[in-house]
Write a protein that holds these residues in place. Structure first.
Motif, mmCIF file in Angstrom:
data_model
loop_
_atom_site.group_PDB
_atom_site.id
_atom_site.type_symbol
_atom_site.label_atom_id
_atom_site.label_comp_id
_atom_site.label_asym_id
_atom_site.label_seq_id
_atom_site.Cartn_x
_atom_site.Cartn_y
_atom_site.Cartn_z
ATOM 1 N N MET A 1 0.825 -1.213 0.000
ATOM 2 C CA MET A 1 0.000 0.000 0.000
ATOM 3 C C MET A 1 0.859 1.263 0.000
ATOM 4 O O MET A 1 0.358 2.364 -0.160
ATOM 5 N N THR A 2 2.165 1.089 0.191
ATOM 6 C CA THR A 2 3.027 2.271 0.180
ATOM 7 C C THR A 2 3.116 2.826 -1.225
ATOM 8 O O THR A 2 2.950 2.101 -2.206
ATOM 9 N N ALA A 3 3.402 4.120 -1.303
ATOM 10 C CA ALA A 3 3.339 4.796 -2.599
ATOM 11 C C ALA A 3 4.358 4.238 -3.589
ATOM 12 O O ALA A 3 4.098 4.184 -4.779
ATOM 13 N N ASP A 4 5.504 3.797 -3.086
ATOM 14 C CA ASP A 4 6.532 3.366 -4.029
ATOM 15 C C ASP A 4 6.579 1.846 -4.205
ATOM 16 O O ASP A 4 7.475 1.331 -4.854
ATOM 17 N N ALA A 5 5.644 1.133 -3.623
ATOM 18 C CA ALA A 5 5.620 -0.317 -3.835
ATOM 19 C C ALA A 5 5.239 -0.590 -5.277
ATOM 20 O O ALA A 5 4.448 0.138 -5.864
ATOM 21 N N PRO A 6 5.827 -1.646 -5.874
ATOM 22 C CA PRO A 6 5.407 -1.977 -7.231
ATOM 23 C C PRO A 6 3.928 -2.349 -7.265
ATOM 24 O O PRO A 6 3.390 -2.808 -6.249
ATOM 25 N N VAL A 7 3.277 -2.125 -8.386
ATOM 26 C CA VAL A 7 1.860 -2.483 -8.501
ATOM 27 C C VAL A 7 1.712 -4.004 -8.488
ATOM 28 O O VAL A 7 0.786 -4.547 -7.895
ATOM 29 N N VAL A 8 2.643 -4.673 -9.160
ATOM 30 C CA VAL A 8 2.621 -6.141 -9.171
ATOM 31 C C VAL A 8 3.996 -6.657 -8.766
ATOM 32 O O VAL A 8 5.019 -6.156 -9.242
ATOM 33 N N ARG A 9 3.995 -7.643 -7.887
ATOM 34 C CA ARG A 9 5.240 -8.359 -7.633
ATOM 35 C C ARG A 9 4.904 -9.836 -7.469
ATOM 36 O O ARG A 9 4.163 -10.218 -6.568
ATOM 37 N N ALA A 10 5.413 -10.642 -8.382
ATOM 38 C CA ALA A 10 5.217 -12.088 -8.286
ATOM 39 C C ALA A 10 6.569 -12.705 -7.972
ATOM 40 O O ALA A 10 7.583 -12.334 -8.560
ATOM 41 N N VAL A 11 6.578 -13.609 -7.010
ATOM 42 C CA VAL A 11 7.826 -14.231 -6.581
ATOM 43 C C VAL A 11 7.719 -15.744 -6.744
ATOM 44 O O VAL A 11 6.854 -16.382 -6.140
ATOM 45 N N ASN A 12 8.568 -16.272 -7.610
ATOM 46 C CA ASN A 12 8.658 -17.718 -7.818
ATOM 47 C C ASN A 12 7.277 -18.368 -7.962
ATOM 48 O O ASN A 12 6.972 -19.368 -7.325
ATOM 49 N N LEU A 13 6.485 -17.771 -8.817
ATOM 50 C CA LEU A 13 5.094 -18.186 -8.977
ATOM 51 C C LEU A 13 5.013 -19.475 -9.793
ATOM 52 O O LEU A 13 5.632 -19.605 -10.855
ATOM 53 N N VAL A 14 4.250 -20.428 -9.259
ATOM 54 C CA VAL A 14 4.118 -21.741 -9.901
ATOM 55 C C VAL A 14 2.648 -22.103 -10.005
ATOM 56 O O VAL A 14 1.882 -21.852 -9.068
ATOM 57 N N GLY A 29 7.796 -21.064 -11.922
ATOM 58 C CA GLY A 29 8.771 -20.224 -11.238
ATOM 59 C C GLY A 29 8.959 -18.867 -11.892
ATOM 60 O O GLY A 29 10.044 -18.521 -12.346
ATOM 61 N N VAL A 30 7.886 -18.071 -11.937
ATOM 62 C CA VAL A 30 7.960 -16.757 -12.567
ATOM 63 C C VAL A 30 8.188 -15.671 -11.512
ATOM 64 O O VAL A 30 7.484 -15.612 -10.507
ATOM 65 N N ASP A 31 9.190 -14.847 -11.755
ATOM 66 C CA ASP A 31 9.404 -13.635 -10.967
ATOM 67 C C ASP A 31 9.088 -12.447 -11.860
ATOM 68 O O ASP A 31 9.640 -12.342 -12.957
ATOM 69 N N LEU A 32 8.203 -11.588 -11.396
ATOM 70 C CA LEU A 32 7.813 -10.451 -12.239
ATOM 71 C C LEU A 32 7.470 -9.259 -11.361
ATOM 72 O O LEU A 32 6.691 -9.380 -10.422
ATOM 73 N N THR A 33 8.064 -8.129 -11.679
ATOM 74 C CA THR A 33 7.744 -6.900 -10.962
ATOM 75 C C THR A 33 7.284 -5.852 -11.970
ATOM 76 O O THR A 33 7.931 -5.655 -12.995
ATOM 77 N N VAL A 34 6.168 -5.233 -11.689
ATOM 78 C CA VAL A 34 5.647 -4.175 -12.566
ATOM 79 C C VAL A 34 5.464 -2.916 -11.735
ATOM 80 O O VAL A 34 4.718 -2.917 -10.759
ATOM 81 N N GLU A 67 4.470 -16.303 -4.392
ATOM 82 C CA GLU A 67 3.772 -15.164 -3.781
ATOM 83 C C GLU A 67 3.308 -14.168 -4.839
ATOM 84 O O GLU A 67 3.971 -13.972 -5.846
ATOM 85 N N ILE A 68 2.184 -13.545 -4.551
ATOM 86 C CA ILE A 68 1.693 -12.438 -5.385
ATOM 87 C C ILE A 68 1.451 -11.236 -4.468
ATOM 88 O O ILE A 68 0.738 -11.355 -3.477
ATOM 89 N N TRP A 69 2.082 -10.146 -4.806
ATOM 90 C CA TRP A 69 1.873 -8.898 -4.062
ATOM 91 C C TRP A 69 1.276 -7.869 -5.014
ATOM 92 O O TRP A 69 1.784 -7.662 -6.115
ATOM 93 N N LEU A 70 0.158 -7.259 -4.607
ATOM 94 C CA LEU A 70 -0.449 -6.219 -5.435
ATOM 95 C C LEU A 70 -0.458 -4.924 -4.636
ATOM 96 O O LEU A 70 -1.002 -4.891 -3.530
#
Lengths: 249, 168
Positions: A1-14, A29-34, A67-70
């Motif tokens: 929720m912080t202003a500078d957090a990426p909108v999407v962060r996926a970590v080792n997604l399977v 095993g996808v890592d993706l940051t948007v 993990e998925i972080w939005l």
């Protein structure tokens, strides 16, 4: 929720599907940051896991692990209703299939997410008029979805996804059913909202759509094999002396 | 170039610079702007082959200008060209050569080559899209030329994907 957090962060997604027999890995095993404001095109052959990936990012498909972080918030551990709230608040979705509400007019379909998101009826109406206008559908507002062509329904679905000015727009082949002219309308609108800061993650085969993006992520067999910016072309600027086309001399 | 100049001259006699302007107007920015020297060289060859003739037209206060017109032989050659089927494009892809041969030499791996090429094609597509946006919507010819280039580029990208799937 912080202003500078990426909108999407996926970590080792399977994602592993198991329907009956052997487990089939779709995403491995996808890592993706948007970051906020980025436009990312996801490309790859069919079966490479592109659709599964964006569906997981929108909570429409559960992850097997990872993990998925939005927007700075952990999302993969949410319940189904938790996801529903998150989607309503933050995510616009456009699918290959349209999922319009059949017994509501086009206008109501587009306004609904904005109204659910808590904006005033007047703002919802203005936003709807703007979006349908941009997509060449102003005169279809009072039609019901069944009266529309596939291409029109697809554009209505895009308008609906953008109605709420979501934090994140996820799209899966948003021009799959469109002819050239309608594709051009969709591209123009995507370019506009991206210019206004809209974050977009979009799966596509269509190079015209992908070329709108800042960055292209390529999947193969469920893994990212390339992730980087679309470069400036090294060719001299077009328009003065076009060398796009080589006609037989 | 020979046939397009003949076709323009079959419409009306013209001098070299008018032909250059006509090509630019009809095909727009997507067309490689013809070099005036190349046009005069081509006109010279067409004249030598008997397809066109030229007359000097006097101009007040200026040097004479050479106006070209098509001959009966030229018109026949043009008719033959219009009526025969046109060869389809042939795949003669320099990138494919690289893709097949470079890994054998240990110079590069295929994955890196394909990825770099994909990004390059997308950059070209962006140029084409921007060119189409800048082109006068009334100029159907120029827009169709750009659309043709886009469709070819899409096919190249699809082929690239197939290469990435099937070449180890």
């Amino acid at each position: 929720m912080t202003a500078d957090a990426p909108v999407v962060r996926a970590v080792n997604l399977v994602k592993i599907y198991q329907t009956g027999g052997l487990p089939v890995p779709a995403v491995r095993g996808v890592d993706l940051t948007v970051e906020a404001g980025e436009f990312v095109a996801v490309m790859g052959p069919s079966g490479s896991g592109k659709s599964t990936l964006v569906h997981m990012l929108g909570g429409l498909d559960t992850r097997t692990s990872g993990e998925i972080w939005l927007d700075g918030r952990r999302a993969d551990t949410l319940s189904e209703s938790g996801w529903a709230v998150l989607r309503r608040e933050k995510i616009g979705f456009v699918f290959q299939f349209f999922n319009l509400v059949a017994n509501m007019t086009v206008a109501d379909n587009v306004e609904l997410p904005a109204l659910l998101g808590g904006v005033s009826p007047r703002q919802a109406r203005e936003r709807r008029e703007y979006l349908l206008g941009e997509l060449g559908l102003a005169d279809r507002a009072e039609a019901s979805p069944a009266q529309l062509s596939g291409g029109e329904q697809q554009r209505v679905a895009l308008a609906r996804a953008l109605a709420n000015q979501p934090r994140l727009l996820l799209a899966d082949e948003p021009t799959g059913n469109l002819d050239s002219r309608n594709t051009r309308d969709v591209l123009r609108l995507l370019g506009k909202v991206h210019g206004q800061g809209q974050t977009i993650v979009l799966v596509t085969h269509d190079a015209r759509v992908a070329s709108m993006a800042d960055r292209v992520v390529s999947l193969l067999d469920g893994q990212i094999v390339d992730d980087g910016a679309i470069p400036k072309s090294r060719r001299r600027p077009l328009g003065a002396a076009g060398d796009v086309v080589e006609l037989r001399s | 170039m020979r046939q397009s100049l003949l076709a323009l001259l079959a419409k009306e006699p013209a001098h070299g610079y008018e032909l250059k302007q006509a090509l630019e107007t009809i095909f727009g920015d997507a067309y490689p702007s013809p070099n005036i020297g190349q046009i005069y060289v081509t006109l010279g060859r067409l004249e030598k082959d008997g397809y066109v003739r030229s007359v000097d037209v006097e101009q007040a206060n200026r040097p004479n200008k050479k106006v070209y017109y098509i001959t009966a032989t030229g018109r026949e050659a043009l008719e033959t060209w219009v009526e025969e089927p046109t060869e389809g494009p042939r795949v003669r892809d320099e990138f494919f050569m690289k893709l097949v041969l470079a890994p054998m030499t240990g110079l590069s791996d295929r994955m890196a080559l394909v990825n770099r090429q994909r990004r390059h094609y997308l950059a070209l597509m962006r140029d084409l899209r921007e060119l189409a946006e800048r082109t006068d919507p009334a100029n159907r010819v120029a827009l169709l030329l750009i659309e043709g280039a886009m469709l070819h580029l899409q096919a190249d990208l699809d082929w690239l994907e197939r290469c990435q799937e099937d070449l180890p």
